[in-house]
Design an enzyme around this catalytic site. Structure first.
Site, PDB file in Angstrom:
ATOM      1  N   GLN A  84      -5.100  -1.752   9.585  1.00  0.00           N
ATOM      2  CA  GLN A  84      -4.821  -3.289   8.821  1.00  0.00           C
ATOM      3  C   GLN A  84      -4.988  -4.181  10.309  1.00  0.00           C
ATOM      4  O   GLN A  84      -5.040  -4.086  11.205  1.00  0.00           O
ATOM      5  CB  GLN A  84      -3.080  -4.075   8.800  1.00  0.00           C
ATOM      6  CG  GLN A  84      -3.633  -4.472   7.916  1.00  0.00           C
ATOM      7  CD  GLN A  84      -3.550  -4.703   6.674  1.00  0.00           C
ATOM      8  OE1 GLN A  84      -3.622  -3.767   5.948  1.00  0.00           O
ATOM      9  NE2 GLN A  84      -3.540  -5.744   6.220  1.00  0.00           N
ATOM     10  N   LYS A 110       0.745  -1.222  -0.404  1.00  0.00           N
ATOM     11  CA  LYS A 110      -0.089  -0.110  -0.007  1.00  0.00           C
ATOM     12  C   LYS A 110       0.859   1.672   0.074  1.00  0.00           C
ATOM     13  O   LYS A 110       0.422   2.406  -1.305  1.00  0.00           O
ATOM     14  CB  LYS A 110      -0.351  -0.168   1.496  1.00  0.00           C
ATOM     15  CG  LYS A 110      -1.885  -1.161   0.893  1.00  0.00           C
ATOM     16  CD  LYS A 110      -2.702  -1.425   2.942  1.00  0.00           C
ATOM     17  CE  LYS A 110      -3.594  -2.863   2.245  1.00  0.00           C
ATOM     18  NZ  LYS A 110      -4.448  -2.771   3.224  1.00  0.00           N
ATOM     19  N   ASP A 167     -11.287   1.936   3.457  1.00  0.00           N
ATOM     20  CA  ASP A 167     -11.589   0.905   3.361  1.00  0.00           C
ATOM     21  C   ASP A 167     -13.133   0.505   3.043  1.00  0.00           C
ATOM     22  O   ASP A 167     -13.849  -0.783   2.335  1.00  0.00           O
ATOM     23  CB  ASP A 167     -11.538   0.044   4.833  1.00  0.00           C
ATOM     24  CG  ASP A 167     -10.078  -1.373   4.842  1.00  0.00           C
ATOM     25  OD1 ASP A 167      -9.655  -0.754   3.585  1.00  0.00           O
ATOM     26  OD2 ASP A 167      -9.679  -0.955   5.057  1.00  0.00           O
TER      27      ASP A 167
END
Ligand code: GUN
Length: 293
Positions: free
Chosen positions: A97, A53, A120
């Site tokens: 995460q 990422k 997300d």
């Protein structure tokens, strides 16, 4: 004819060229899109996702910062980090995460991210918006699956898509995305799961099969019909003494077995994985554009 192999890397590269142009346009207006990633602990899979990422963000000219917290971090410490990123105007997108340590409640942490910065698409408000068909951040893996289908010439419109797996990260949001009365969606969707009786009777009906169960090579060629388009979301480690790492990655589908029967199939690795990272970058650029306008 052997199946066409849909490489997520190639489609990702196209999208990232488009994203870099959007980032350049924002920068010309004095806005640099920023992504904040929170990583708690050192789980090797999480470290490798987070590294991908960060690298992807930097390559298209975005600002990126990964905040690495100790594996012993408390829920309060994680929430305090999210709070700091929520308040910091340099960050348009925040990603925590997963998985988190077992003493940190992921629902509490996700709900604490500001809705506008939730790239997300996991915040309950964004989940609700997705279900209602309202503009929102779309969860990256389902978004990547749909983009892969459209950009490789297999639009889901009017097709029967059978999704194996009902997770909040993939199966459920993908179904919500595909049933929308919109261009690039408008599919008939079936979700199969561990409670499904006679799984092959459903998978054999699929024009497009999406495997997202998290079990190595459980969907075999005998379970699909000739000409099916197969999207394999699974990433599973299987022992491999021939590999220096001692393992290799395989999907939820028997890739080799399906090559002769499927119309098209995604590989693992190099299929859906790179798309997930790209869609995260897209969500962050869109968040920056919304703020700039
Ligand atoms: N862990 C595995 N996949 C994901 C994802 O898409 N987002 C986050 N935040 N964590 C993950």
């Amino acid at each position: 004819m052997p199946a066409k192999i849909i490489y997520g890397k190639e489609i990702s590269a196209q999208i990232r060229v488009e994203l870099k142009e959007r980032v350049d346009r924002l920068k010309a207006r004095g806005v640099t899109p920023g992504l904040g990633v929170v990583l708690v602990g050192e789980d090797p899979a999480s470290v490798s996702y987070v590294t991908a990422k960060a690298k992807g963000a930097e390559e298209i000219g975005m600002f990126e910062e990964t905040i690495r917290l100790l594996p012993t971090s408390t829920e309060e410490e994680v929430l305090a980090t999210v709070d700091r990123l929520n308040r910091d105007p340099r960050f348009n997108g925040i990603l925590v995460q997963l998985p988190l340590p077992k003493w940190v409640n992921p629902d509490k942490v996700i709900s604490f991210i500001s809705v506008e910065k939730d790239v997300d698409g996991f915040h309950p408000i964004n989940v609700g918006k997705l279900l209602r068909g309202e503009p929102c951040a779309i969860p990256c893996t389902p978004y990547g699956v749909v983009q892969m289908l459209i950009r490789s010439g297999y639009s889901p419109e009017g097709k029967h898509v059978v999704i194996c797996g009902r997770s909040n990260l993939v199966g459920k949001p993908l179904a919500a995305l595909l049933v929308q009365k919109k261009k690039g969606a408008n599919a008939t969707v079936t979700i199969c799961h561990t409670g499904t009786k006679d799984l092959p009777s459903f998978t054999k009906q699929a024009d497009i099969l999406v495997a997202a169960m998290g079990a190595p090579r459980v969907i075999t060629a005998g379970m699909i019909r000739e000409g099916c388009v197969v999207i394999d979301v699974g990433v599973n480690r299987v022992p491999d003494p021939a590999s220096p790492k001692g393992y290799r990655l395989v999907g939820d589908c028997d890739f080799d077995g399906m090559l002769k029967k499927a119309e098209a199939i995604t590989p693992v690795p190099g299929g859906v994985g790179p798309m997930t990272v790209t869609m995260l970058l897209l969500n962050t650029v869109e968040a920056a554009e919304r703020k700039a306008n």
